[in-house]
Design a protein around this motif. Structure first.
Motif, PDB file in Angstrom:
ATOM      1  N   GLU B  18      26.224  14.374  62.470  1.00 31.00           N
ATOM      2  CA  GLU B  18      27.444  14.775  63.166  1.00 31.00           C
ATOM      3  C   GLU B  18      28.521  13.708  63.051  1.00 31.00           C
ATOM      4  O   GLU B  18      29.692  13.994  62.841  1.00 31.00           O
ATOM      5  N   LYS B  19      28.094  12.474  63.226  1.00 29.83           N
ATOM      6  CA  LYS B  19      29.058  11.377  63.163  1.00 29.83           C
ATOM      7  C   LYS B  19      29.695  11.305  61.784  1.00 29.83           C
ATOM      8  O   LYS B  19      30.908  11.136  61.639  1.00 29.83           O
ATOM      9  N   LEU B  20      28.842  11.411  60.747  1.00 28.44           N
ATOM     10  CA  LEU B  20      29.369  11.333  59.378  1.00 28.44           C
ATOM     11  C   LEU B  20      30.375  12.453  59.138  1.00 28.44           C
ATOM     12  O   LEU B  20      31.363  12.299  58.448  1.00 28.44           O
ATOM     13  N   TRP B  21      30.088  13.612  59.737  1.00 34.68           N
ATOM     14  CA  TRP B  21      30.999  14.740  59.626  1.00 34.68           C
ATOM     15  C   TRP B  21      32.346  14.423  60.256  1.00 34.68           C
ATOM     16  O   TRP B  21      33.385  14.904  59.828  1.00 34.68           O
ATOM     17  N   GLN B  22      32.288  13.598  61.301  1.00 36.51           N
ATOM     18  CA  GLN B  22      33.513  13.253  62.028  1.00 36.51           C
ATOM     19  C   GLN B  22      34.351  12.164  61.359  1.00 36.51           C
ATOM     20  O   GLN B  22      35.489  11.921  61.742  1.00 36.51           O
ATOM     21  N   VAL B  23      33.719  11.463  60.420  1.00 34.31           N
ATOM     22  CA  VAL B  23      34.458  10.364  59.761  1.00 34.31           C
ATOM     23  C   VAL B  23      35.694  10.920  59.076  1.00 34.31           C
ATOM     24  O   VAL B  23      35.634  11.958  58.426  1.00 34.31           O
ATOM     25  N   SER B  24      36.838  10.228  59.278  1.00 38.35           N
ATOM     26  CA  SER B  24      38.070  10.663  58.611  1.00 38.35           C
ATOM     27  C   SER B  24      38.027  10.156  57.177  1.00 38.35           C
ATOM     28  O   SER B  24      38.424   9.044  56.873  1.00 38.35           O
ATOM     29  N   TRP B  25      37.505  11.023  56.306  1.00 37.81           N
ATOM     30  CA  TRP B  25      37.346  10.572  54.908  1.00 37.81           C
ATOM     31  C   TRP B  25      38.679  10.363  54.217  1.00 37.81           C
ATOM     32  O   TRP B  25      38.794   9.571  53.286  1.00 37.81           O
ATOM     33  N   SER B  26      39.699  11.035  54.691  1.00 34.03           N
ATOM     34  CA  SER B  26      41.024  10.804  54.084  1.00 34.03           C
ATOM     35  C   SER B  26      41.496   9.378  54.379  1.00 34.03           C
ATOM     36  O   SER B  26      42.140   8.736  53.548  1.00 34.03           O
ATOM     37  N   PHE B  27      41.132   8.885  55.577  1.00 27.53           N
ATOM     38  CA  PHE B  27      41.489   7.502  55.920  1.00 27.53           C
ATOM     39  C   PHE B  27      40.746   6.524  55.018  1.00 27.53           C
ATOM     40  O   PHE B  27      41.320   5.553  54.510  1.00 27.53           O
ATOM     41  N   VAL B  28      39.450   6.823  54.821  1.00 30.37           N
ATOM     42  CA  VAL B  28      38.653   5.962  53.942  1.00 30.37           C
ATOM     43  C   VAL B  28      39.261   5.938  52.546  1.00 30.37           C
ATOM     44  O   VAL B  28      39.398   4.900  51.918  1.00 30.37           O
ATOM     45  N   LEU B  29      39.683   7.126  52.086  1.00 22.55           N
ATOM     46  CA  LEU B  29      40.314   7.214  50.767  1.00 22.55           C
ATOM     47  C   LEU B  29      41.603   6.378  50.722  1.00 22.55           C
ATOM     48  O   LEU B  29      41.842   5.640  49.765  1.00 22.55           O
ATOM     49  N   LEU B  30      42.385   6.484  51.779  1.00 21.31           N
ATOM     50  CA  LEU B  30      43.647   5.732  51.856  1.00 21.31           C
ATOM     51  C   LEU B  30      43.381   4.236  51.742  1.00 21.31           C
ATOM     52  O   LEU B  30      44.046   3.524  50.962  1.00 21.31           O
ATOM     53  N   VAL B  31      42.391   3.766  52.496  1.00 22.12           N
ATOM     54  CA  VAL B  31      42.054   2.337  52.449  1.00 22.12           C
ATOM     55  C   VAL B  31      41.600   1.955  51.038  1.00 22.12           C
ATOM     56  O   VAL B  31      41.987   0.922  50.499  1.00 22.12           O
ATOM     57  N   THR B  32      40.803   2.835  50.420  1.00 17.98           N
ATOM     58  CA  THR B  32      40.322   2.559  49.072  1.00 17.98           C
ATOM     59  C   THR B  32      41.483   2.472  48.076  1.00 17.98           C
ATOM     60  O   THR B  32      41.507   1.597  47.201  1.00 17.98           O
ATOM     61  N   VAL B  33      42.454   3.370  48.240  1.00 16.57           N
ATOM     62  CA  VAL B  33      43.628   3.351  47.341  1.00 16.57           C
ATOM     63  C   VAL B  33      44.353   2.018  47.462  1.00 16.57           C
ATOM     64  O   VAL B  33      44.681   1.364  46.463  1.00 16.57           O
ATOM     65  N   VAL B  34      44.597   1.573  48.697  1.00 14.16           N
ATOM     66  CA  VAL B  34      45.321   0.316  48.901  1.00 14.16           C
ATOM     67  C   VAL B  34      44.523  -0.837  48.304  1.00 14.16           C
ATOM     68  O   VAL B  34      45.078  -1.710  47.607  1.00 14.16           O
ATOM     69  N   CYS B  35      43.195  -0.839  48.538  1.00 18.21           N
ATOM     70  CA  CYS B  35      42.377  -1.913  47.986  1.00 18.21           C
ATOM     71  C   CYS B  35      42.423  -1.887  46.457  1.00 18.21           C
ATOM     72  O   CYS B  35      42.440  -2.934  45.809  1.00 18.21           O
ATOM     73  N   TYR B 301      47.212   5.014  64.761  1.00 17.67           N
ATOM     74  CA  TYR B 301      47.764   5.533  66.008  1.00 17.67           C
ATOM     75  C   TYR B 301      47.133   6.872  66.362  1.00 17.67           C
ATOM     76  O   TYR B 301      46.713   7.110  67.492  1.00 17.67           O
ATOM     77  N   ALA B 302      47.084   7.741  65.354  1.00 20.05           N
ATOM     78  CA  ALA B 302      46.586   9.091  65.618  1.00 20.05           C
ATOM     79  C   ALA B 302      45.144   9.048  66.088  1.00 20.05           C
ATOM     80  O   ALA B 302      44.763   9.688  67.071  1.00 20.05           O
ATOM     81  N   MET B 303      44.321   8.250  65.385  1.00 20.75           N
ATOM     82  CA  MET B 303      42.903   8.186  65.742  1.00 20.75           C
ATOM     83  C   MET B 303      42.731   7.573  67.123  1.00 20.75           C
ATOM     84  O   MET B 303      41.925   8.042  67.922  1.00 20.75           O
ATOM     85  N   SER B 304      43.518   6.536  67.419  1.00 20.69           N
ATOM     86  CA  SER B 304      43.351   5.869  68.718  1.00 20.69           C
ATOM     87  C   SER B 304      43.759   6.772  69.857  1.00 20.69           C
ATOM     88  O   SER B 304      43.070   6.864  70.870  1.00 20.69           O
ATOM     89  N   LEU B 305      44.898   7.445  69.683  1.00 18.98           N
ATOM     90  CA  LEU B 305      45.425   8.227  70.799  1.00 18.98           C
ATOM     91  C   LEU B 305      44.600   9.479  71.064  1.00 18.98           C
ATOM     92  O   LEU B 305      44.714  10.080  72.128  1.00 18.98           O
ATOM     93  N   ARG B 306      43.781   9.854  70.053  1.00 17.07           N
ATOM     94  CA  ARG B 306      42.917  11.007  70.298  1.00 17.07           C
ATOM     95  C   ARG B 306      41.770  10.654  71.237  1.00 17.07           C
ATOM     96  O   ARG B 306      41.104  11.534  71.801  1.00 17.07           O
ATOM     97  N   SER B 307      41.524   9.391  71.449  1.00 17.64           N
ATOM     98  CA  SER B 307      40.404   8.973  72.297  1.00 17.64           C
ATOM     99  C   SER B 307      40.714   9.307  73.753  1.00 17.64           C
ATOM    100  O   SER B 307      41.849   9.160  74.207  1.00 17.64           O
ATOM    101  N   ARG B 308      39.669   9.731  74.439  1.00 15.15           N
ATOM    102  CA  ARG B 308      39.860  10.070  75.848  1.00 15.15           C
ATOM    103  C   ARG B 308      39.724   8.846  76.738  1.00 15.15           C
ATOM    104  O   ARG B 308      40.099   8.886  77.904  1.00 15.15           O
ATOM    105  N   SER B 309      39.171   7.792  76.211  1.00 16.59           N
ATOM    106  CA  SER B 309      38.930   6.619  77.064  1.00 16.59           C
ATOM    107  C   SER B 309      40.014   5.569  76.857  1.00 16.59           C
ATOM    108  O   SER B 309      40.557   5.405  75.760  1.00 16.59           O
TER     109      SER B 309
END
Lengths: 643, 385
Positions: B18-35, B301-309
């Protein structure tokens, strides 16, 4: 839950504020990029090119200096240097040890090499030794596998193959001084080791000889290592300059002058070409290029025979009896005397309360103009000078090139002195005394002239009164190009043909008639006949006491007190082509010390270039030679008595 | 040890799948592109060689990626529980380098563990955010309004900043201070308090000037007027500006930057790598990279603000701010907008520690996102309702 919602609202609001701030800062970054990379891009592109592109100057090869026949007098020599690049060698000391088995490297050199290697970047070649011989170069080249980082580098250095010969007129090149840098904008001068002309022809024609520097644009990295060459402009090599000097004649003249402190000038009376301009003793101009040691320099400047002075143009001498020609011309032209009027010489002459002596105490008897010149009779010239007045004589002398520099294309020319009323008032603040006229009329007193001026005077007499001017460069140099000289049309000096003919007859008689003061040095060769005038210039005044205690013979005096010997001549008569002046400092008698040299040079020049026209040599009986032998001793009569 | 109270919407017990499903793979891709842009630039910096920089950077990236994904899998509550502990460990390590550390670059900054050079100041960049997030988690607007409430977090900030300054590492101190400031701001600290701090900070400039090291003063003087000393301290800024400016709009082309390749540009593979990139790719390249960084920020920002805590939101935003500070301080520095303080360009500059720190931070942000619906009580561990 409410609390959570409140907090959520606060953090949401503030996160938006914070994010907005960040975006604003990022916009500032983009704005900055726009400013640097678009607005200021041009300026920074230039700065980047300035960083990476180095303009290296390529020194042009200096033009050679050749004599009139193309014999080199100043050339560029390949200077083989052995250099070492420290980054290409594992151990600098080991490599130097290996190299020192081929060429000697002393401890002093070693220390310098180590210092240079440390001071420069490791890829900069450091000079180990310069001026290598061919053998050394070959031995190093063979051993290069064992000598990592060692290379042979070829530079150019100025060389004067003739050493002392012609050194005065050639001059020399030497390192650029601070003053040179300030007076010129040529970037070549800033090159390390660049040499410019410092004297003589090297200096006068320096710009033409120097040429135009080329440039090489190279890309360098931050530590200055060359990456590649981008562009190259070869520049213009210096002009090869032909002089009017005939090197073989020059050599002949210098040899004939030998160790005397003397000067000789030979010029073409029509063109003004200077064929010979010798001044002895000389110096080696290579030493100036190499750099003189202080000992060498001291020796050069303390030598009483002043080897550094070009005596032909910078030595000023009382012209002595040679000046009598001017007095004769002035008297004839002004009508003060005629050709046939005779003056009686009893051996002395009274003028007011002073008594003036002739060099021949017993007197010459009655003499006309030709006889006066032939015998160099002082009384004759005292008398005609008295009649003409010195102003006229001075004016005539100036017309013939005395009294001012002739504008020769070599620096250091001096003007001599032709005194007159105005000159005396200006320099001494005194009026002209009548008693000074006869003394100056025989080339003593204030009158001074250089050997070049006397040679030009003689040439102007011989070429029919044309104002020929001397020069050393065969062609006219304009910028860095040579334009051949046009056949010169010298202005006329306005002296009548009869006057010139009379004076020339006098000069011919001096050499070619028995009893003439230079009869012993006449040229006997067919068609090479010489006409001349002797002169002795008094250096030390002889006091009344000395005279009463008996005049000392010249050769009893110290060298520096002896008279200068002068001799001017032209040849061949009657169609003259060459004029010559020889001055031997402290040589005592013109006819004996200077005359033979002038005669030999004139024979040599005529042999080399031939006589212009075939002519009949005056038929002089050879058996009169002996008769004339004692004659030359008499030309020391200019000990004018000042009462 | 600690038991959790479960709510119906709680996702506390997600499976790994479930967690892996939740990973924002587009974010991972973005980081990979920059690297990857970083690898290309390092390849150019080595004049078209993969060694020595690009290859090693790729290895670090792979390790960092593994770390990032692992960190994101760890439950956010666990991070919260360990936050103080991690903070204390980092603080102790900071003290340790102060006492015993190897000397390098004129400053004592790392502990040599043999296989890696541990830089406690880098660890502190993350643990301080975690600790502050935990402190402010559950604090009400009223709590935050009380001055005494703010004393402990201030001490938590000032202690590491003091050590870092003593090293001396101006860049890290600036980042710690500014990131903490952002967290105070997000937590609802009153604006007038910020005004007061900033005001007195300005007043303290002359005092600070007196306590600064000579080289720090020199850097500021040079920053204000780099042309003053073009061959000395101003050389870096000047050469950097020349490189940027001469790059122009479209750049000199890949591997054709003269300033970088002829070594006029200092530190081209580390602190000044942005300059090299913008020299070769021009303003267009620079803007694209900054755009990608902005996109990462937006994701953060988007990922952080989605947090309920509160903890999740503060952690995410704090780490995003830290990332932003890397980007801004480095690029502003090479453009001559701020003094040269030695902050690397995130994900691109050659260097392992910063890469690991950043990817660890991204892992935390991703953890915040994956565990966004996990409810955390006021004291975190024990929910008191």
């Amino acid at each position: 839950m409410n609390r959570d919602n409140d907090r959520g609202k606060i953090i949401g609001r503030r996160a938006i504020l914070l994010g907005g701030g960040k975006l604003a800062l990022i916009s500032a970054l983009v704005g900055r990029m726009y400013y640097l990379q678009v607005v200021e891009a041009g300026k920074y592109a230039v700065l980047a090119d300035e960083n990476r592109i180095n303009l290296r100057l390529l020194p042009p090869p200096r033009g050679r200096i050749l004599d009139r026949n193309g014999v080199p007098m100043a050339v560029n020599q390949q200077n083989y240097r052995v250099v070492i690049v420290s980054e290409q060698t594992d151990d600098l000391d080991d490599t130097l040890d290996a190299l020192s088995t081929i060429i000697p490297i002393n401890d002093h050199d070693r220390a310098r090499i180590a210092r240079d290697a440390k001071r420069h970047r490791s890829f900069v070649p450091v000079t180990v030794r310069e001026n290598l011989s061919w053998e050394d170069v070959a031995r190093i080249e063979i051993n290069t596998p064992d000598l990592p980082g060692v290379m042979i580098d070829v530079g150019q250095s100025r060389n004067y193959p003739l050493e002392g010969l012609g050194a005065h007129l050639l001059g020399y090149v030497s390192a650029v001084s601070e003053a040179d840098l300030q007076s010129s904008t040529d970037p070549l001068l800033e090159l390390p080791g660049f040499r410019i002309g410092k004297a003589g022809v090297e200096r006068v024609y320096d710009l033409a000889l120097r040429g135009k520097g080329g440039t090489s644009q190279v890309e360098v990295n931050a530590v200055g290592r060359t990456i590649r060459e981008l562009k190259r402009d070869e520049g213009e090599p210096g002009l090869d300059l032909n002089l009017t000097i005939d090197l073989e004649l020059q050599q002949f003249a210098a040899q004939r002058l030998g160790q005397e402190s003397a000067a000789a000038v030979v010029l073409d009376i029509h063109s003004g070409d200077i064929l010979v301009m010798a001044s002895t003793p000389s110096f080696d101009p290579n030493a100036f290029n190499r750099g003189l040691t202080s000992d060498e320099w001291r020796e050069l400047i303390s030598n009483p025979r002043s080897p550094l002075t070009n005596k032909a143009i910078a030595g000023q001498y009382p012209p002595g009896s040679t000046f009598k020609l001017m007095t004769a011309m002035a008297a004839l032209e002004s009508g003060a005397i005629t050709a046939d009027q005779r003056v009686f010489c009893p051996g002395q002459m009274s003028l007011g309360n002073i008594t003036l002596h002739c060099w021949k105490k017993t007197g010459h008897g009655a003499l006309d103009l030709v006889g006066g010149i032939k015998n160099s009779c002082d009384v004759y010239f005292y008398e005609i000078a008295r009649r003409a007045g010195f102003e006229r004589i001075a004016e005539m002398a100036k017309r013939f090139g005395l009294g001012t520099p002739l504008g020769l294309d070599v620096p250091g020319e001096r003007g001599g002195i032709i005194p007159d009323k105005a000159w005396k008032r200006a320099t001494l603040g005194q009026p002209w005394y009548p008693g000074e006229t006869p003394i100056n009329a025989i080339g003593q007193g204030y009158v001074l002239a250089t050997p070049l001026q006397l040679a030009v005077m003689c040439a102007r007499l011989a070429n029919g009164g044309k104002a020929v001017e001397p020069h050393l460069a065969r062609d006219i140099v304009q910028g860095v190009h040579a334009v051949p000289r046009q056949a010169p049309a010298w202005p006329d000096l306005g002296v009548s043909r009869q006057t010139l003919t009379l004076v020339r007859r006098g000069m011919t008689a001096v050499v070619n008639e028995p009893g003439g003061t230079a009869y012993s040095v006449r040229i006997k060769d067919e068609g090479m006949m010489m006409a001349a005038k002797t002169g002795s210039a008094q250096v030390k005044r002889i006091s009344v006491r000395e005279r009463e205690s008996g005049v000392k013979k010249q050769d009893e005096l110290a060298w520096k007190d002896r008279d200068h010997a002068l001799f001017i001549a032209y040849a061949p008569e009657p169609e003259p082509r060459y004029a010559c002046c020889v001055v031997v400092e402290h040589g005592m008698h013109g006819a004996s010390a200077a005359g033979p040299v002038a005669r030999d040079i004139l024979i040599e020049v005529q042999k080399r270039y031939g006589q212009r026209t075939v002519q009949t040599a005056p038929d002089r009986p050879r058996d009169q030679d002996g008769l004339a032998q004692h004659d030359h001793d008499h030309d020391h009569g200019e000990h004018g008595d000042h009462g | 040890m600690i038991s959790y109270r479960h709510f119906q919407f709680s996702r506390s017990e997600m499976s790994l799948r479930e967690k892996l499903w939740q990973v924002s793979w587009s974010f991972v891709l973005l980081v990979t592109v920059v690297c990857s842009i970083g690898f290309l630039t390092l390849y150019s910096a080595a004049n078209g060689n993969i060694d020595p920089w690009a290859s090693r950077q790729m290895m670090r990236f792979l390790v960092g990626m593994a770390v990032m994904l692992s960190v994101s899998m760890v439950d956010i509550r666990a991070w919260m529980r360990w936050s103080y502990t991690l903070y204390v460990i980092a603080l102790v390590l900071l003290m340790a380098v102060e006492i015993r550390g190897s000397v390098g670059m004129g400053a004592q900054r790392w502990i040599d563990l043999g296989f890696i050079q541990l830089q406690p100041s880098e660890i502190m960049k993350i643990t301080l955010v975690l600790a502050l997030a935990r402190y402010f988690h559950g604090a009400t607007y009223q709590d935050v309004g009380r001055p005494l409430f703010l004393v402990p977090p201030l001490i938590m900030v000032l202690a590491p900043v003091g050590f870092v300054l003593k090293q001396p590492d101006l860049g890290t101190a600036m980042m710690l201070t500014l990131a903490s400031g952002a967290m105070f701001f997000l937590s609802g600290v009153r604006l007038w308090k910020f005004a007061l701090i900033i005001g007195s900070g300005c007043g303290a400039v002359p005092v600070a000037w007196r306590f600064m090291r000579e080289y720090q003063r020199q850097r500021i003087i040079t920053f204000l007027n780099p042309e003053n000393d073009p061959l000395g301290a101003g050389y870096h800024i000047l050469q950097s500006k020349i490189a940027l400016g001469s790059g122009g709009l479209f750049g000199k082309g890949f591997m054709l930057g003269t300033q970088s390749h002829l070594n006029f540009l200092p530190e081209k593979q580390t602190d000044f790598i942005f300059t090299m990139l913008a020299e070769e790719w021009g303003m267009v390249g620079g803007v694209v990279l900054v755009g990608l960084y902005t996109l990462i920020l937006v994701y953060g920002y988007a990922m952080s603000l989605r947090s309920r805590s509160q903890f999740g939101r503060l952690t995410g935003l704090g780490l995003t701010t830290t990332f932003f500070l890397y980007v801004f301080i480095n690029t502003a520095m090479v453009m001559g907008l701020v003094p040269v303080v030695g902050v690397p360009l995130p994900l691109i500059s050659y260097g392992g520690t910063a890469m690991l720190t950043l990817l660890f931070g991204f892992g935390l942000i991703m953890s915040v996102y994956i565990h966004r619906d996990v409810h955390i009580g006021r004291r975190g561990a024990v929910d008191e309702v």
